[in-house]
Design a protein around this motif. Structure first.
Motif, PDB file in Angstrom:
ATOM      1  N   ALA A 221       0.710  -1.438   0.008  1.00 39.04           N
ATOM      2  CA  ALA A 221       0.008   0.039   0.040  1.00 39.04           C
ATOM      3  C   ALA A 221       0.857   1.373  -0.156  1.00 39.04           C
ATOM      4  N   ASP A 222       1.719   1.319   0.900  1.00 42.23           N
ATOM      5  CA  ASP A 222       2.912   2.389   0.641  1.00 42.23           C
ATOM      6  C   ASP A 222       3.468   2.537  -0.661  1.00 42.23           C
ATOM      7  N   TYR A 223       4.016   1.462  -1.071  1.00 43.77           N
ATOM      8  CA  TYR A 223       4.482   1.681  -2.694  1.00 43.77           C
ATOM      9  C   TYR A 223       3.565   2.140  -3.611  1.00 43.77           C
ATOM     10  N   GLN A 224       2.420   1.746  -3.533  1.00 43.24           N
ATOM     11  CA  GLN A 224       1.358   2.294  -4.251  1.00 43.24           C
ATOM     12  C   GLN A 224       1.160   3.938  -4.022  1.00 43.24           C
ATOM     13  N   LEU A 225       0.798   4.353  -2.660  1.00 40.87           N
ATOM     14  CA  LEU A 225       0.749   5.628  -2.396  1.00 40.87           C
ATOM     15  C   LEU A 225       1.882   6.428  -2.830  1.00 40.87           C
ATOM     16  N   GLY A 226       3.165   5.903  -2.649  1.00 35.68           N
ATOM     17  CA  GLY A 226       4.442   6.674  -3.183  1.00 35.68           C
ATOM     18  C   GLY A 226       4.332   6.804  -4.924  1.00 35.68           C
ATOM     19  N   LEU A 227       3.678   5.837  -5.383  1.00 32.47           N
ATOM     20  CA  LEU A 227       3.621   5.924  -6.932  1.00 32.47           C
ATOM     21  C   LEU A 227       2.775   7.227  -7.170  1.00 32.47           C
ATOM     22  N   MET A 228       1.819   7.720  -6.316  1.00 33.57           N
ATOM     23  CA  MET A 228       0.720   8.579  -6.784  1.00 33.57           C
ATOM     24  C   MET A 228       0.800   9.821  -6.228  1.00 33.57           C
ATOM     25  N   LYS A 229       2.231  10.106  -5.497  1.00 30.15           N
ATOM     26  CA  LYS A 229       2.626  11.626  -5.065  1.00 30.15           C
ATOM     27  C   LYS A 229       2.691  12.393  -6.264  1.00 30.15           C
TER      28      LYS A 229
END
Length: 229
Positions: A221-229
């Motif tokens: 989830a953190d990885y996906q959130l990082g991609l959307m910054k």
């Protein structure tokens, strides 16, 4: 039942109840040399299954059913044995026979749960072999029989991978609605991926933040959130 066979049968039942499964099987075998009775074969199958001698257990239940073809308990036990052996297709076929002969709604409900588990196992196998469409077919059957949370979760994953984002979201919502054993994180994670696929970034972030509460999905989830910054 022949009195001498009946005596050995009862001794076998006492040993089975005491947990002496091999001793029970010996008594049932002795009884069967006197009389081939379906009840003896059934109890022998139970003892062998408890002793984890699954193939021998299967044979005993099949012998029972040769003598009493519509025996509900033996059919149910045979289906369970096939399931334990990993032969989920045969398990389903046998459980279907239970549904056709049983008049007991409580038994039917339990059998449907077992069939749902077997279809979920087949769905998992199809996923592992890369046959996503076949996996969806099996898993849809699983949730038709029983509102099984793990099957819904697998459907959410599969639909997302197939680009069927609305179906993925619905399956994830059902996984949460009927949740009994699964953690919440997986459902939120696949909803996040589905919303991302639909281009709804705000909703995707909301789902990934929910998924972060589950340690099993936190890193993804953190990885996906990082991609959307």
């Amino acid at each position: 039942m022949n009195p001498e066979a009946g005596k050995l049968y009862n001794e076998g039942n006492s040993l089975l109840k005491a947990g002496n499964y091999n001793g029970a099987v010996d008594k049932y075998n002795q009884a069967l040399t006197i009389e081939k009775d379906y009840r003896i074969y059934y109890q022998k199958g139970i003892a062998l299954k408890k002793a984890d001698k699954l193939d021998e257990s299967r044979i005993a239940f099949e012998e029972c059913l040769k003598l009493n073809p519509n025996n509900e308990a033996a059919l149910n036990a045979l289906g369970g044995t096939y399931f334990s052996m990993g032969d989920y297709t045969k398990a389903i076929e046998t459980f279907e026979k239970v549904l056709s002969v049983s008049k007991n709604n409580s038994v039917k409900d339990k059998v449907k749960k077992n069939m749902s588990l077997a279809y979920t196992k087949l769905g998992n196998q199809a996923m592992s072999s890369g046959n996503a469409n076949k996996a969806v077919e099996y898993l849809k059957k699983a949730v038709e029989l029983d509102k099984y949370d793990a099957a819904y979760l697998l459907l959410a994953q599969l639909y997302q991978e197939l680009g069927q984002y609305d179906n993925s979201i619905k399956a994830a919502e059902d996984a949460l609605k009927y949740r009994s054993k699964i953690n919440k994180g997986g459902a939120y994670y696949y909803m996040g991926l589905a919303y991302k696929g639909k281009g709804d970034i705000a909703k995707a972030k909301e789902m990934f933040n929910q998924a972060k509460g589950d340690p099993s999905y936190r890193a993804n989830a953190d990885y996906q959130l990082g991609l959307m910054k």
